[in-house]
Design a protein around this motif. Structure first.
Motif, short mmCIF file in Angstrom:
data_model
loop_
_atom_site.label_atom_id
_atom_site.label_comp_id
_atom_site.label_asym_id
_atom_site.label_seq_id
_atom_site.Cartn_x
_atom_site.Cartn_y
_atom_site.Cartn_z
N ARG A 151 -3.15 -12.26 2.83
CA ARG A 151 -3.62 -12.75 1.53
C ARG A 151 -5.11 -12.49 1.44
O ARG A 151 -5.84 -12.68 2.41
CB ARG A 151 -3.36 -14.25 1.38
CG ARG A 151 -1.91 -14.64 1.30
CD ARG A 151 -1.75 -16.12 0.99
NE ARG A 151 -0.36 -16.53 1.07
CZ ARG A 151 0.22 -17.03 2.15
NH1 ARG A 151 -0.51 -17.22 3.25
NH2 ARG A 151 1.49 -17.35 2.15
N LEU A 152 -5.57 -12.10 0.28
CA LEU A 152 -6.99 -11.84 0.07
C LEU A 152 -7.57 -12.97 -0.77
O LEU A 152 -7.15 -13.20 -1.91
CB LEU A 152 -7.19 -10.50 -0.64
CG LEU A 152 -8.65 -10.12 -0.93
CD1 LEU A 152 -9.45 -10.02 0.37
CD2 LEU A 152 -8.72 -8.82 -1.72
N ARG A 208 -7.34 -16.82 -4.89
CA ARG A 208 -6.38 -15.93 -4.23
C ARG A 208 -6.22 -14.67 -5.08
O ARG A 208 -5.61 -14.69 -6.14
CB ARG A 208 -5.03 -16.62 -4.05
CG ARG A 208 -4.03 -15.80 -3.26
CD ARG A 208 -2.86 -16.63 -2.80
NE ARG A 208 -2.14 -17.23 -3.93
CZ ARG A 208 -1.11 -18.05 -3.78
NH1 ARG A 208 -0.71 -18.40 -2.57
NH2 ARG A 208 -0.50 -18.55 -4.84
N LEU A 209 -6.77 -13.57 -4.56
CA LEU A 209 -6.77 -12.33 -5.33
C LEU A 209 -5.47 -11.55 -5.19
O LEU A 209 -5.00 -10.94 -6.15
CB LEU A 209 -7.93 -11.43 -4.88
CG LEU A 209 -9.29 -11.63 -5.52
CD1 LEU A 209 -10.24 -10.55 -5.07
CD2 LEU A 209 -9.18 -11.65 -7.04
N ALA A 210 -4.90 -11.52 -4.01
CA ALA A 210 -3.71 -10.68 -3.78
C ALA A 210 -2.91 -11.22 -2.62
O ALA A 210 -3.44 -11.89 -1.72
CB ALA A 210 -4.12 -9.23 -3.54
N LEU A 260 -9.52 -12.41 4.58
CA LEU A 260 -8.13 -11.97 4.73
C LEU A 260 -7.40 -12.98 5.60
O LEU A 260 -7.80 -13.24 6.73
CB LEU A 260 -8.07 -10.58 5.34
CG LEU A 260 -8.45 -9.43 4.40
CD1 LEU A 260 -8.74 -8.16 5.20
CD2 LEU A 260 -7.34 -9.17 3.38
N GLU A 261 -6.33 -13.53 5.08
CA GLU A 261 -5.52 -14.52 5.80
C GLU A 261 -4.20 -13.87 6.22
O GLU A 261 -3.42 -13.43 5.38
CB GLU A 261 -5.25 -15.73 4.91
CG GLU A 261 -4.32 -16.76 5.56
CD GLU A 261 -3.82 -17.79 4.57
OE1 GLU A 261 -3.09 -18.71 5.02
OE2 GLU A 261 -4.13 -17.69 3.38
N ILE A 320 -0.47 -7.93 1.31
CA ILE A 320 -1.25 -6.74 1.67
C ILE A 320 -0.84 -6.27 3.06
O ILE A 320 -0.78 -7.05 4.00
CB ILE A 320 -2.76 -7.06 1.64
CG1 ILE A 320 -3.17 -7.53 0.23
CG2 ILE A 320 -3.58 -5.86 2.06
CD1 ILE A 320 -4.60 -8.02 0.14
N ASP A 321 -0.56 -4.98 3.19
CA ASP A 321 -0.13 -4.45 4.48
C ASP A 321 -1.33 -4.29 5.42
O ASP A 321 -2.49 -4.29 4.97
CB ASP A 321 0.57 -3.10 4.29
CG ASP A 321 -0.33 -2.08 3.62
OD1 ASP A 321 -1.19 -1.50 4.30
OD2 ASP A 321 -0.19 -1.89 2.39
N PRO A 322 -1.07 -4.20 6.73
CA PRO A 322 -2.18 -4.12 7.71
C PRO A 322 -3.13 -2.96 7.47
O PRO A 322 -4.34 -3.10 7.69
CB PRO A 322 -1.45 -3.98 9.05
CG PRO A 322 -0.11 -4.61 8.82
CD PRO A 322 0.23 -4.30 7.40
N GLU A 323 -2.62 -1.80 7.01
CA GLU A 323 -3.50 -0.65 6.79
C GLU A 323 -4.49 -0.93 5.65
O GLU A 323 -5.69 -0.65 5.78
CB GLU A 323 -2.66 0.59 6.46
CG GLU A 323 -1.81 1.11 7.62
CD GLU A 323 -0.57 0.28 7.84
OE1 GLU A 323 -0.23 -0.53 6.95
OE2 GLU A 323 0.06 0.42 8.91
N THR A 324 -3.98 -1.49 4.58
CA THR A 324 -4.87 -1.82 3.46
C THR A 324 -5.86 -2.90 3.86
O THR A 324 -7.04 -2.86 3.48
CB THR A 324 -4.05 -2.28 2.25
OG1 THR A 324 -3.10 -1.26 1.90
CG2 THR A 324 -4.94 -2.57 1.06
N ALA A 325 -5.40 -3.87 4.64
CA ALA A 325 -6.30 -4.93 5.11
C ALA A 325 -7.44 -4.34 5.94
O ALA A 325 -8.60 -4.79 5.82
CB ALA A 325 -5.52 -5.96 5.93
N SER A 326 -7.14 -3.36 6.76
CA SER A 326 -8.20 -2.72 7.56
C SER A 326 -9.22 -2.03 6.66
O SER A 326 -10.43 -2.06 6.92
CB SER A 326 -7.58 -1.71 8.53
OG SER A 326 -6.73 -2.35 9.45
#
Length: 594
Positions: A92-93, A143-145, A166-167, A148-154
Motif C-alpha cells: 500500500r502506498l 492511501r494512494l494505492a 510503502l506498507e 502494488i507489486d514488489p517491482e513497482t514498489a522498488s
C-alpha cells in the motif's frame, strides 16, 4: 664625564592581603554544597528506585525492534504440485503531503502534490489528475494505492521522495483463476475466508507465526539474548489437493460448452478414484473468478454438487439391483415382465416412452431404462428391508467428506415408506428421495470397488518442501458382496455396449454406465417440463478405478436426455482420463480393413 646607561625600572608587585572569611559565609557555602549533594542523591534514588521500571521499559522500547505477524497463509497445490492458491507480497502506498521533499531539496522545502503525482503517475498507471484528487488538501495519512507489486514498489523507493510510505502486506492469489473456485473459495479484502477450503480449512492454512522482538546495542548490532526458540523458523507446509488441474480444466471446458449448448441452469462433473475416494475432478458451472470475486453474484460461491439435493432417477437403478441381488430377491439370470405400465396403490407408473418391452433380463432393464421392470424387480423386497438398505447406504446422512458444506440427503420416514406402496415403487426407479451428486458418486464407487463405502475427499493433507503425498490406501465399510457388484458392473457395461450409454464407448476399453433423465421437484411438487439429465460411467469394468458422474440441471429442448446432454461431457472426460492416468486397453481393437 661619561654618560651612564639607564636600567629599566622593575614593576612594583601588588601585595594582596588575605583576609579571613567570615564564619557565617563558610557556613552558607557548606550548606549549599550539602543541599546539592542531597538533591543529587535524592534524584538518583528517585530514578533508580521509583522510576526504574518505567525507564527500563522506555530503554527496552528504544533498543528493541518488534515485528508483528503479517498473517500469511500456506499455499494450496493440486495432486501434481501445481499452485492453486498462494500469498504474494503486495504494498500500500501512503502519502504525507506536508513532508513531500525530493532528493537534493532543502530540508524545509515542501513540494506541491502535482509534482509528486507527475513522478508517480507512470509507475502507478494512474492519471496525474486522479492522484492529485486523491491527495486533496489533507496533510497526512492518505492511501494512494493498493496492490502494488514488489517491482513497482522498488521503483517508487528509488525515487527517494520523502512523505511516501510503502506498507507491505500479504495478498492471496489464485493462479488457476476460476478452475478451482468452487472448492477452494477465496479471501475477502480483509483476508477473511468466505467460502470453500479457505474457510473450512482456515486453521490449517494459517502459518504459525510469532511476534519477533530483537534487541540491538547502542551501535545497532543485534543482540542474541531474549529471543524465543523457533522465532525465525518459517514453515513451508502446503495443502495438497487430490484434484488434477489438467483433468479439472478438461472437465470444466466440456461441461461449460454443453451447458451453453442446451441453455441449462447449471452442471457438474465429478471424477472419483473408487479405491480410496479421492476426487480427481470436481468442476461445476457457472462459477466465478476468486481473484475478482466482487464481480460475481454471491450465489456462485457455494458448490451446489455437495449442497443441492435432487432425485437421481435412473442412475440409481444399478444400486437398487445390487440391493435386490444382495438380499436374494432376484437372481443374476432372472427376468421380469415389462408391460409398459402398472398401477401401484392407485397411482399409475409408466416407462419413459410408455411402451412395454415384454419379458426381459436385468441387463436389458438397464439398457432400456425400464421403470416397470425395476418395480417388478424390487417388489419382492420387503419395504422395511428396502428402507433399511437406503438408510444403511447413508442417503439420510451427511457424507464423510472434507468438502465444505456437504449436505445429507432426504429419505421418506420409515413408517410412510412401509405403509404406502407407491413409495418403494417410485424409489425403485430413483424418485421419491433426494441426494447430492457427490453422494451418487460415492454410491456408484461402492458398486465399482467391490462393495466398500469409501469417503469422498479432495485433500491429501499438509506437505513440506517439494514432497507430495501419494494416493491414499483402499478403505471403507464393506456393505455388498463383491460377486454382487461384479454382476451389476457387467450389466452396466451392456448399457454402454448396447443401450443409452453408447455415446461413451471407447474402442479397446471396457466401460460401464447408466443414463438418467429425472423429473425435477421443488417443495415436493414436480415442475412441469423441468428435467435433470445425468450419466454415470465406471472404468475399466474388469478392474474398476474411476467413476465419472455428469449432472446437468434443466437443459432446454425436447431432445434433452441423459444420453444427449450428459454422455458427451462424460465421453470427453473419459478420453482425457485414459491418457492422463495411462490406462492400457483391455480388449484388442480390430484394425479397419485396408
Amino acid at each position: 664625564m661619561a654618560e651612564r646607561t639607564r636600567r629599566p625600572a622593575r614593576p612594583r608587585q601588588r601585595v594582596i592581603h588575605l583576609e579571613p572569611v567570615p564564619a557565617g559565609r563558610m557556613r552558607i557555602v557548606y550548606a549549599l554544597l550539602c543541599l546539592g549533594l542531597i538533591g543529587l542523591a535524592g534524584r538518583m534514588a528517585w530514578l533508580q528506585v521509583v522510576q526504574s521500571r518505567d525507564l527500563e521499559a522506555r530503554a527496552r522500547s528504544l533498543q528493541t525492534q518488534r515485528t508483528d505477524p503479517l498473517g500469511t497463509r500456506r499455499p494450496i497445490v493440486d495432486r501434481s504440485g501445481r499452485l492453486v492458491a498462494l500469498d504474494e507480497e503486495r504494498f500500500r502506498l501512503w502519502a504525507h503531503p506536508r513532508y513531500f521533499n525530493f532528493p537534493g531539496d532543502a530540508p524545509q522545502r515542501v513540494r506541491p502534490p502535482l509534482e509528486v503525482a507527475r513522478r508517480l503517475s507512470g509507475l502507478l498507471a494512474v492519471p496525474m489528475a486522479e492522484l492529485v484528487k486523491r491527495i486533496g488538501d489533507r496533510p497526512s495519512g492518505i492511501r494512494l494505492a493498493e496492490g502494488i507489486d514488489p517491482e513497482t514498489a522498488s521503483e517508487i523507493r528509488r525515487l527517494g521522495i520523502s512523505g511516501l510510505d510503502l506498507e507491505a502486506y500479504p495478498y492471496r492469489v489464485y493462479p488457476q483463476g476460476d478452475l478451482f473456485a468452487n472448492v477452494v473459495g477465496f479471501l475477502n479484502l480483509e483476508r477473511v475466508p468466505q467460502a470453500g477450503l479457505e474457510q473450512s480449512r482456515d486453521e490449517d492454512l494459517r502459518r504459525h507465526e510469532q511476534s519477533r522482538s530483537l534487541r540491538r546495542g547502542a551501535d545497532g548490532t543485534p543482540l542474541p539474548d531474549s529471543l524465543s526458540p523457533g522465532v525465525f523458523f518459517g514453515d513451508d507446509l502446503r495443502l495438497q489437493l487430490t484434484l488434477d488441474a489438467r483433468l479439472q480444466e478438461l472437465a470444466a471446458k466440456a461441461l461449460t460448452a454443453q451447458i451453453k449448448k442446451w441453455k441449462a441452469r447449471k452442471g457438474v462433473a465429478i471424477v472419483m478414484d473408487v479405491r480410496n475416494g479421492e476426487l480427481l475432478a470436481l468442476a461445476s458451472t457457472p462459477t466465478y473468478n476468486p481473484n475478482r470475486y466482487w464481480s460475481f453474484p454471491a450465489a456462485r460461491f457455494r458448490e451446489w454438487s455437495v449442497q443441492d439435493l435432487y432425485e437421481p432417477g435412473s442412475t440409481f437403478k444399478p444400486i437398487n439391483l445390487a440391493i435386490a441381488l444382495q438380499e436374494g430377491v432376484i437372481q443374476a439370470n432372472g427376468r421380469v415382465n415389462d408391460t409398459g405400465q402398472l398401477q401401484i396403490g392407485g397411482w399409475p407408473i409408466f416407462n419413459h416412452d410408455r411402451q412395454g418391452n415384454g419379458v426381459i433380463d436385468f441387463p436389458t432393464v438397464l439398457q432400456v431404462s425400464s421403470n416397470v421392470g425395476m418395480v417388478e424387480a424390487m417388489r419382492n423386497l420387503k419395504p422395511s428391508v428396502y428402507w433399511d438398505w437406503l438408510y444403511r447406504l447413508g442417503i439420510e446422512n451427511r457424507p464423510d467428506t472434507d468438502l465444505p458444506g456437504a449436505q445429507a440427503g432426504q429419505l421418506k420416514a420409515k413408517e410412510l415408506f412401509t405403509t404406502q406402496p407407491i413409495e418403494p415403487a417410485t424409489a425403485a426407479f430413483g424418485q421419491g428421495f433426494a441426494l447430492t451428486p457427490l453422494k451418487l458418486t460415492q454410491l456408484h464407487a461402492l458398486l465399482a470397488n467391490g462393495g466398500r463405502l469409501v469417503s469422498p475427499h479432495i485433500t491429501r493433507g499438509l506437505r513440506a518442501g517439494d514432497a507430495l503425498a501419494s494416493s491414499g490406501r483402499s478403505s471403507g465399510q464393506q456393505l455388498l458382496r463383491p460377486e454382487v457388484t461384479r454382476t451389476v458392473m457387467a450389466w452396466m457395461e451392456s448399457v454402454v455396449d448396447k443401450g443409452s450409454g453408447k455415446g461413451a464407448k471407447t474402442p479397446g476399453y471396457r466401460i460401464g454406465g447408466k443414463t438418467g433423465t429425472a423429473q425435477k421437484a421443488h417443495n415436493g411438487v414436480y415442475i412441469p417440463g423441468a428435467r435433470i439429465c445425468s450419466f454415470v460411467a465406471t472404468l475399466p469394468v474388469n478392474d474398476p478405478r474411476f467413476v465419472v458422474v455428469v449432472v446437468v440441471d434443466e437443459p432446454q429442448g425436447d431432445n434433452a436426455y441423459g444420453s444427449t446432454v450428459a454422455v458427451p461431457v462424460a465421453k470427453q472426460i473419459i478420453d482425457g482420463l485414459l491418457v492422463l492416468e495411462q490406462i492400457p486397453p483391455q480388449v484388442a481393437v480390430n484394425a479397419a480393413p485396408g
